[in-house]
Design an enzyme around this catalytic site. Structure first.
Site, PDB file in Angstrom:
ATOM      1  N   GLU A 105     -13.131  69.687   6.299  1.00 54.96           N
ATOM      2  CA  GLU A 105     -14.813  69.724   6.124  1.00 54.96           C
ATOM      3  C   GLU A 105     -14.845  68.180   6.562  1.00 54.96           C
ATOM      4  O   GLU A 105     -16.291  67.654   7.103  1.00 54.96           O
ATOM      5  CB  GLU A 105     -14.672  68.489   4.364  1.00 54.96           C
ATOM      6  CG  GLU A 105     -15.409  70.349   4.307  1.00 54.96           C
ATOM      7  CD  GLU A 105     -14.903  69.706   2.764  1.00 54.96           C
ATOM      8  OE1 GLU A 105     -13.871  69.600   1.477  1.00 54.96           O
ATOM      9  OE2 GLU A 105     -16.530  70.643   2.003  1.00 54.96           O
ATOM     10  N   GLU A 125     -10.992  77.074  -0.462  1.00 56.37           N
ATOM     11  CA  GLU A 125     -10.739  76.292  -1.875  1.00 56.37           C
ATOM     12  C   GLU A 125     -11.309  77.599  -2.824  1.00 56.37           C
ATOM     13  O   GLU A 125     -10.730  77.440  -4.320  1.00 56.37           O
ATOM     14  CB  GLU A 125     -11.829  75.704  -2.133  1.00 56.37           C
ATOM     15  CG  GLU A 125     -11.863  74.057  -1.764  1.00 56.37           C
ATOM     16  CD  GLU A 125     -11.990  74.356   0.402  1.00 56.37           C
ATOM     17  OE1 GLU A 125     -13.116  74.789   0.839  1.00 56.37           O
ATOM     18  OE2 GLU A 125     -12.016  72.947   0.998  1.00 56.37           O
TER      19      GLU A 125
END
Ligand code: NAI
Length: 699
Positions: A105, A125
């Site tokens: 990210e 995640e």
């Protein structure tokens, strides 16, 4: 601070330096922001390269910050990414080795990305019950296309940088470096080549679209149905990526954030995060420092080429470690080798193993009938019949031939490792290595620490376990060690439930609905009911006052040992594993009930689940208090990896924590009132009672 600044002429290099994987903890985030300010203030700097020191670009969030306020403290990851995007000079992420989660990210916030080949890229995640929470679901579809991005987000699996660079139309990487070694030079050159580009490209400005639109997302939702059964996160990944295609970027970000925060509070997410930390913590032994010198294990011997010996050997062959198997007779060796070959050939057939790899592995395997041939092995694992007399002969023979410093291990599942150690003149070198069946598949390994086991032996076997891809947990010596000692109580409750009015099917269905892979009766049929029978016969001598239901003995007296005899608690069609209820067994249970003068009652599924699960919890509390297990989370790891406890519940002790220990203790006191159950067993273990009274938890 764990990020450093260095100028290379007109390019500044910001290096994340937070070992082991440059986790984006507070000090790293602060370091990035401070370095950006420095690069901004220096007029001579025309561009910035962002990279990671050591073994990773970045592995993402710092797990040491899990659940602590530090994780959200400013500058949080979202603000750091924003600072990258808004930076006035070009930022090039130089990505290598590992680029995962928050690390990816972060890289997506840079203006450009140059990647080394062989870099593992992932948004994992979902494996923690979450979705990416710092723009991953909004930015990845914009650079990789919706479908490839969603596949990565929903699976959480890592993809190699070379593969990603081949995705048609991808904008994830502006350049794939020739090699990891040339990455920095290439990134610096790339930074100089774009130093004057304005306006700077931002991922957020790219479109995210799927040509099939709604139809594609409908398809994606169907695809994740299976994996969403016990977990909300996979379906939420689809929602978030869909939002990237339908909402404005800022609204999509807000949507992602809201989902992320809501998931964070679910029990499934707590369970997965607990297990993530627990699995890593399991390898740590309180009184064995991590830098304890380890013995060198380059060759292994296995005694016994039966069910376990064969599977155990395969683990080492798979890891490239030579194995010598010893048996009493050539036929037994031939049988053992044939089984190993059959297992590998099945893998080759399924395309899971290449033919040349299979041959390489088999070439590492040799056999012998003579103990003298084992003398040079660094580690020997005994997997012969479960009889103390047989073990004695084997360990005396090993003691006579093995070189000094060799580790002598037993795969016993019930016998006293201290006694076995004392068959040798080197008890410090003896340890239990309790593999689970099938040993080449099951991830759990109980490492049984004898009274005399040396610390370097423990440190060595823990590191060997890692090499052969096992999750090892240390257990002290007691009957059944951690896992089997607990399962005994669980199975005992299953028996009482039959006596009181249940059928095997009702019990199995209830606990399978709770999430267990298999209920106690189907499990018995799979493992072989005769194994428990033999243990009960031994127990009857050692603990004549132990209360248990006699139904399982009656079943065995009929020869119904389980799947291997085609009949156990259920019937089985040859070659199939479907459990078919059998009227004769039900009649047997009813007759036995009648003979005890018990009037059957309707037992609720809730009571079934509580009695089975809380029996595990109470025994676990004793195990913990006696120091057989080092920590509560070790027990959860044992039960998840060895006994099919539902992953989304985090293990028996994590589950008890979620229910509340006060409630658990109250339920136990209720069960103690049942005259058909074992009142003494249901007295809450002192540790449990204490924690419950103090409002505390196990984990
Ligand atoms: P098995 O009966 O399949 O294999 C035992 C093998 O040992 C046989 O091939 C036999 O010929 C050989 N053997 C017996 N005495 C020997 C001796 N003196 N020297 C050399 N070889 C000898 O048994 P299995 O199931 O593989 O169990 C072996 C050990 O593993 C036992 O201690 C058992 O408790 C333990 N274990 C078994 C598990 C299971 O699910 N089967 C799970 C975990 C541990």
């Amino acid at each position: 601070m764990t990020a450093h600044y260095q100028s290379h002429g007109d390019v500044a290099v910001i290096t994340l330096d937070n070992p082991p994987v440059n986790g984006l903890g507070l000090s790293t985030r602060q370091g990035i922001v401070a370095a950006l300010e420095q690069a901004n203030a220096d007029a001579a700097i025309r561009a910035v390269v962002l990279t990671g020191a050591g073994k990773a670009f970045s592995g993402g969030a710092d797990i040491r910050e899990f659940g602590s306020p530090k994780a959200l403290q400013d500058p949080n990851l979202l603000s750091v990414i924003l600072a990258l995007e808004n930076f006035a000079k070009p930022i090039v992420a130089a990505i290598h080795s590992v680029c995962m989660g928050g690390g990816l990210e972060l890289a997506l916030g840079a203006h450009y990305r140059v990647a080394a080949p062989g870099c593992k890229v992932a948004l994992p995640e979902v494996k923690l019950g979450l979705i990416p929470g710092a723009g991953g679901t909004q930015r990845l579809p914009r650079v990789l296309g919706v479908e490839a991005a969603l596949n990565m987000i929903v699976s959480g699996e890592a993809v190699n940088s070379e593969m990603l660079a081949q995705v048609p139309g991808q904008k994830l990487f502006d350049k794939l470096a020739a090699s990891a070694e040339s990455l920095m030079d290439e990134a610096l050159a790339f930074a100089r080549s774009v130093a004057d580009v304005r306006p700077l490209p931002l991922v957020r400005n790219l479109p995210a679209k799927h040509p099939q639109g709604d139809a594609y997302f409908q398809f994606a939702r169907n695809m994740v149905k299976g994996m969403s059964k016990n977990f909300p996160a996979p379906a939420k990944c689809v929602d978030a990526v869909e939002a990237a295609t339908k909402k404005k970027f800022a609204d999509g970000m807000a949507f992602e954030r809201e989902i992320f925060i809501n998931l964070m509070w679910t029990s499934e997410c707590r369970a997965l995060r607990h297990l993530f930390v627990a699995e890593r913590a399991a390898s740590k032994i309180p009184d064995v420092p991590e830098d304890t010198p380890k013995r060198n294990i380059q060759s292994v011997a296995v005694i016994g080429a039966g069910t376990m010996g064969g599977g155990i050997s395969m683990n080492f062959l798979n890891a490239g470690i030579p194995v010598k198997m010893l048996e009493m007779k050539q036929e037994a060796l031939d049988r053992g080798i044939a089984t190993i070959r059959k297992n590998y050939e099945a893998q080759v057939k399924k395309g899971k193993l290449k033919q040349d790899k299979y041959e390489q592995r088999m070439a590492l395997l040799s056999t012998t009938l003579d103990y003298a041939d084992l003398k040079d092995a660094d580690l020997v694992i005994e997997a012969v019949f479960e009889e103390i007399g047989v073990k004695q002969k084997v360990f005396e023979a090993l003691d006579a031939v093995m070189k000094p410093g060799a580790i002598l291990a037993s795969n016993t599942s019930t016998l006293d490792v201290n006694k076995i150690a004392n068959f040798t003149k080197r008890p410090q070198d003896v340890v239990g290595l309790h593999f689970f069946s099938p040993a080449n598949v099951m991830k759990l390994l109980e490492v049984v620490r004898g009274d005399a086991t040396a610390k370097d032996v423990l440190a060595t076997v823990m590191s060997v376990a890692k090499k052969i891809k096992k999750t090892a947990v240390v257990s002290g010596v007691c009957d059944g060690f951690i896992g089997n000692r607990m399962v005994e109580q669980y199975v005992r409750q299953g028996g009482f439930l039959l006596d009181e009015g249940c059928t095997p099917e009702q019990v199995d269905k209830a606990i399978e609905k709770f999430g267990f892979a298999m209920g106690p009766f189907r499990m018995g049929d799979l493992a072989g009911n005769d194994i428990g029978w033999a243990i009960r016969k031994r127990r009857a001598i050692e603990h004549p006052d132990m209360k248990y239901s006699k139904t399982a003995d009656l079943l065995c007296e009929k020869g119904r040992y389980g799947q291997k005899t085609g009949a156990g608690w259920y019937d089985y069609v040859p070659g199939k594993r479907d459990a078919i209820p059998n009227a004769e067994v039900i009649q047997m249970i009813e007759d036995h009930r009648k003979s005890l003068g018990i009037t059957p009652r309707k037992v609720s599924d809730e009571e079934i689940v509580q009695r089975l699960v809380f029996s595990l919890v109470n025994e676990a509390a004793h195990i913990l208090e006696e120091g057989i297990a080092n920590k509560a989370s070790d027990i959860d790891v044992v039960y998840i990896f060895g006994y099919g406890f539902p992953v989304h519940r985090g293990g028996p002790l994590k589950y008890a924590d979620e229910v509340g220990l006060f409630n658990v203790a109250q339920a136990m006191k209720r069960f103690a009132q049942n005259p058909l159950d074992d009142a003494a067993f249901w007295q809450p273990a002192p540790l449990l009672a204490r924690l419950a009274a103090e409002g505390k938890t196990f984990n």
